[in-house]
Motif scaffolding. Structure first.
Motif, PDB file in Angstrom:
ATOM      1  N   LEU B  10       0.823  -1.193   0.000  1.00 15.70           N
ATOM      2  CA  LEU B  10       0.000   0.000   0.000  1.00 15.70           C
ATOM      3  C   LEU B  10       0.866   1.255   0.000  1.00 15.70           C
ATOM      4  O   LEU B  10       1.817   1.360   0.766  1.00 15.70           O
ATOM      5  N   THR B  12       0.280   5.308   0.487  1.00 15.38           N
ATOM      6  CA  THR B  12      -0.712   6.319   0.881  1.00 15.38           C
ATOM      7  C   THR B  12      -0.143   7.707   0.625  1.00 15.38           C
ATOM      8  O   THR B  12       1.032   7.972   0.905  1.00 15.38           O
ATOM      9  N   GLU B  15      -3.658  14.158  -1.283  1.00 13.66           N
ATOM     10  CA  GLU B  15      -4.051  14.769  -2.547  1.00 13.66           C
ATOM     11  C   GLU B  15      -3.117  15.934  -2.895  1.00 13.66           C
ATOM     12  O   GLU B  15      -2.766  16.745  -2.024  1.00 13.66           O
ATOM     13  N   HIS B  40      -9.896  -0.033 -10.301  1.00 11.13           N
ATOM     14  CA  HIS B  40     -10.616   0.674  -9.244  1.00 11.13           C
ATOM     15  C   HIS B  40     -11.517  -0.298  -8.495  1.00 11.13           C
ATOM     16  O   HIS B  40     -11.840  -1.388  -9.006  1.00 11.13           O
ATOM     17  N   LEU B  83      -7.969  12.280  -5.607  1.00 10.17           N
ATOM     18  CA  LEU B  83      -8.692  11.262  -4.844  1.00 10.17           C
ATOM     19  C   LEU B  83      -9.109  10.097  -5.738  1.00 10.17           C
ATOM     20  O   LEU B  83      -9.072   8.931  -5.328  1.00 10.17           O
ATOM     21  N   ASP B  85      -7.586   8.762  -8.040  1.00  6.36           N
ATOM     22  CA  ASP B  85      -6.470   7.881  -8.417  1.00  6.36           C
ATOM     23  C   ASP B  85      -6.352   6.684  -7.482  1.00  6.36           C
ATOM     24  O   ASP B  85      -5.565   5.765  -7.745  1.00  6.36           O
ATOM     25  N   SER B  86      -7.074   6.693  -6.395  1.00  4.30           N
ATOM     26  CA  SER B  86      -7.052   5.567  -5.462  1.00  4.30           C
ATOM     27  C   SER B  86      -7.509   4.307  -6.187  1.00  4.30           C
ATOM     28  O   SER B  86      -8.631   4.243  -6.701  1.00  4.30           O
ATOM     29  N   ARG B 109      -1.329  -0.987  -4.222  1.00  3.61           N
ATOM     30  CA  ARG B 109      -2.566  -0.253  -3.944  1.00  3.61           C
ATOM     31  C   ARG B 109      -2.215   1.175  -3.571  1.00  3.61           C
ATOM     32  O   ARG B 109      -1.404   1.403  -2.672  1.00  3.61           O
ATOM     33  N   LEU B 110      -2.810   2.118  -4.275  1.00  2.00           N
ATOM     34  CA  LEU B 110      -2.602   3.544  -4.010  1.00  2.00           C
ATOM     35  C   LEU B 110      -3.845   4.101  -3.340  1.00  2.00           C
ATOM     36  O   LEU B 110      -4.964   3.932  -3.832  1.00  2.00           O
ATOM     37  N   LEU B 111      -3.639   4.746  -2.210  1.00  2.00           N
ATOM     38  CA  LEU B 111      -4.739   5.377  -1.484  1.00  2.00           C
ATOM     39  C   LEU B 111      -4.420   6.856  -1.334  1.00  2.00           C
ATOM     40  O   LEU B 111      -3.421   7.215  -0.712  1.00  2.00           O
ATOM     41  N   VAL B 112      -5.263   7.693  -1.937  1.00  2.00           N
ATOM     42  CA  VAL B 112      -5.067   9.133  -1.871  1.00  2.00           C
ATOM     43  C   VAL B 112      -6.103   9.727  -0.922  1.00  2.00           C
ATOM     44  O   VAL B 112      -7.303   9.490  -1.084  1.00  2.00           O
ATOM     45  N   SER B 113      -5.619  10.482   0.053  1.00  2.00           N
ATOM     46  CA  SER B 113      -6.530  11.062   1.046  1.00  2.00           C
ATOM     47  C   SER B 113      -6.537  12.589   0.940  1.00  2.00           C
ATOM     48  O   SER B 113      -5.576  13.174   0.440  1.00  2.00           O
TER      49      SER B 113
END
Lengths: 114, 114
Positions: B10, B12, B15, B40, B83, B85-86, B109-113
């Motif tokens: 992952l 993280t 944005e 996605h 966001l 892009d998650s 896994r990319l998580l954009v917050s």
């Protein structure tokens, strides 16, 4: 454009059961693939087929059979479901299967074995 | 055999920050084709971009990657994460001889917050 459909969407089986997953594509693509998707392990190739009635084993073929009865359809059989197995099976197709060809994926079948 | 190694697990990001997902590969073939696929949540993987040409930047939907044969790398980059892009990102390699088979990495896994 085209579409790949996979049936069923969800499959719950019992240990030792033979389970069949189906895939249909209307792209008129020659090559079709079955992948298994497990978290952290990526997409692993089970079987592929470059034309009707052709079958080629991938790296994960043990425990599976496949069938390409016609150009548009490709079936995968889990020969003996393993207890507590949980995975997503993705079907894909590409126009010829050449080195540069894009693969188009179906929505997946989610398997759970009790 | 061929293999693909990606940034593990992952990633993280906040944005607006830049995105870089690493991909390196091993192959005996001198002219591999490299791909990035994006998946996605609750969707199937789809092609993001692909490349065959050494040292040439390939762009699509704000993402870019450059194939560097000297370092066997094909890193995915974006200047400013959004966001949306998650997602799960797969780097993949097409085997040179006979085509057909594509080897996928384990996925990042990319998580954009916000």
């Amino acid at each position: 454009g085209g579409i790949i459909t996979q049936t069923p969407k969800f499959l719950i089986g019992q240990e030792g059961q033979k389970l069949t997953l189906k895939c249909q594509q209307n792209f008129n693509h020659d090559t079709m693939y079955w992948y298994r998707q497990d978290s952290g392990k990526g997409l692993r190739l089970i079987y592929y087929s470059i034309t009707e009635n052709d079958l080629q084993k991938g790296d994960l073929s043990e425990g599976y059979d496949a069938s390409r009865e016609k150009k548009s359809s490709f079936s995968l059989t889990v020969t003996s479901a393993q207890k507590n197995e949980m995975a997503v099976f993705l079907c894909a197709s590409s126009i010829l299967g050449g080195i540069q060809d894009t693969q188009y994926f179906g929505p997946g079948t989610r398997l759970l074995v009790l | 055999g061929d293999s693909v190694t990606q940034t593990e697990g992952l990633v993280t990001l906040t944005e607006g920050l830049p995105v870089m997902l690493n991909c390196t590969y091993q192959t005996i073939y001198s002219n591999p084709f490299l791909f990035w696929y994006v998946q996605h949540l609750n969707e199937s993987p789809r092609l993001l971009l692909k490349s065959f040409t050494d040292n040439k930047r390939t762009e699509h939907q704000g993402f870019h990657a450059t194939l560097h044969k000297s370092s066997s790398s094909f890193h995915l980059q974006k200047s400013s994460a959004q966001l949306s892009d998650s997602a799960l990102y797969y780097c993949a390699l097409s085997e040179g001889a006979g085509g057909y088979k594509v080897v996928f990495g384990s996925g990042t896994r990319l998580l954009v917050s916000p």
